[in-house]
Design an enzyme around this catalytic site. Structure first.
Site, mmCIF file in Angstrom:
data_model
loop_
_atom_site.group_PDB
_atom_site.id
_atom_site.type_symbol
_atom_site.label_atom_id
_atom_site.label_comp_id
_atom_site.label_asym_id
_atom_site.label_seq_id
_atom_site.Cartn_x
_atom_site.Cartn_y
_atom_site.Cartn_z
ATOM 1 C CE LYS A 38 8.523 -52.938 -12.542
ATOM 2 N NZ LYS A 38 7.751 -53.122 -13.764
ATOM 3 C CG ASP A 46 3.791 -57.946 -13.727
ATOM 4 O OD1 ASP A 46 3.899 -57.321 -12.655
ATOM 5 O OD2 ASP A 46 4.149 -57.479 -14.832
ATOM 6 C CD GLN A 104 7.239 -52.049 -17.244
ATOM 7 O OE1 GLN A 104 7.883 -52.582 -16.354
ATOM 8 N NE2 GLN A 104 6.145 -51.341 -17.010
#
Ligand code: NAD
Length: 298
Positions: free
Chosen positions: A54, A121, A98
């Site tokens: 990422k 997200d 995460q």
């Protein structure tokens, strides 16, 4: 006849290039650099790899990347402090925590603390609710990537018979919402579904997001169907470790009209969509028009 192999790697490279072009225009025209912060707690090896990729792709797209690495024993309050700071930081437009988080941390509480406008997200309940009610939302990256591939291949999806296998909050449920939003007739199958094979055989669009290697057999697939395999399963075979999807690719490719391979299908779309979401969040936060070239892909 064998299926068309959907090249997610090439498609994702195209999305990243469009993001990078818009990022350059934002920087040159408005003096704005989109910023993405990733919070990683603990040392889960798969998460380490994702976060590294990422960061690399964020920087390659011309965006600012901030990484916060915290030890496995970090208290929830400390994670929440970082989220609060990032929420208030005007140079950060996207925040990603995460998953999975270590057990001492309440994941829903942390996700709820992220500013929904920066929730790239799309896991915050506000965004989940917005997606479910057809309002502009931040859409979870993996299903968004799947939808882009489907729209690219099939165009208008209205009226199509779609089956999503898997009902996770990360993939299955938002995928079903997106397909519903496209006016598909959507069935969500899961671990308690009776006669899964028969349910799958209905699908013109079959999305497998289960996490079981090669669960979906060739004879579960309707001839000509478009098959999107989200699964990433590491297996030992003939003395080597390899990645396989949730679909028995070798059999499915003989029946389907088109299919995503693993690796090289859905996987690369996830980070490309994360970058696209960060850019979208940045445009919305600054009151600028959204990148039409990204939404045009939808
Ligand atoms: P999950 O474990 O949260 O959910 C799995 C779902 O599959 C559950 O809803 C469960 O009901 C269903 N299921 C389990 N066994 C089943 C069975 N035998 N028959 C029918 N349904 C069954 O998983 P997830 O987070 O949704 O991930 C699914 C897969 O997708 C995993 O392999 C994961 O690694 C992969 N994944 C890939 C990406 C990507 O970027 N390509 C992103 C996220 C997840």
């Amino acid at each position: 006849m064998t299926a068309e192999i959907i090249d997610g790697k090439a498609f994702a490279a195209g999305v990243r290039a469009r993001v990078a072009a818009r990022v350059a225009a934002l920087r040159d025209g408005e003096g704005i650099v989109p910023g993405l912060a990733v919070v990683l707690v603990g040392d889960d090896p798969a998460s380490q790899v994702y976060v590294r990729n990422k960061r690399k792709q964020t920087v390659e797209a011309g965006m600012r990347s901030e990484e916060i690495r915290l030890g496995a024993g970090t208290a929830e309050s400390e994670v929440l402090e970082h989220v609060a700071r990032l929420n208030a930081d005007p140079t950060i437009h996207g925040i990603l925590v995460q998953l999975p988080l270590p057990p001492q941390i309440d994941t829903p509480r942390v996700l709820a603390a992220i500013d929904p406008a920066k929730d790239v997200d799309g896991f915050h309940v506000t965004n989940v609710g917005r997606l479910a009610t057809g309002q502009p939302a931040m859409v979870p990256c993996t299903p968004l990537g799947c939808l882009m591939l489907l729209r690219d291949r099939l165009g208008n999806l209205a009226g199509r018979e779609a089956v999503v296998v898997g009902r996770s909050n990360i993939v299955g449920k938002p995928m079903a919402q997106l397909l519903l939003g496209e006016n598909c007739t959507v069935t969500v199958a899961h671990s308690k579904t009776r006669d899964l094979a028969e349910v799958c055989r209905r699908a013109e669009i079959l999305v497998a997001a289960v996490g079981r290697p090669r669960l979906v057999r060739g004879d579960w697939i309707r001839p000509g169907a478009t098959v999107i395999d989200v699964g990433i399963n590491r297996i030992e075979e003939n003395g080597a470790t390899r990645l396989v999807g949730d679909v028995d690719f070798d059999a499915a490719v003989q029946v389907a009209g088109a299919i995503t391979p693993v690796p090289g299908g859905v996987g690369p779309m996830t980070i490309a969509c994360l970058l696209a979401n960060t850019l979208t969040a940045c445009c919305r936060l600054h009151g600028l028009p959204e990148a039409a070239e990204l939404t045009a892909a939808l």
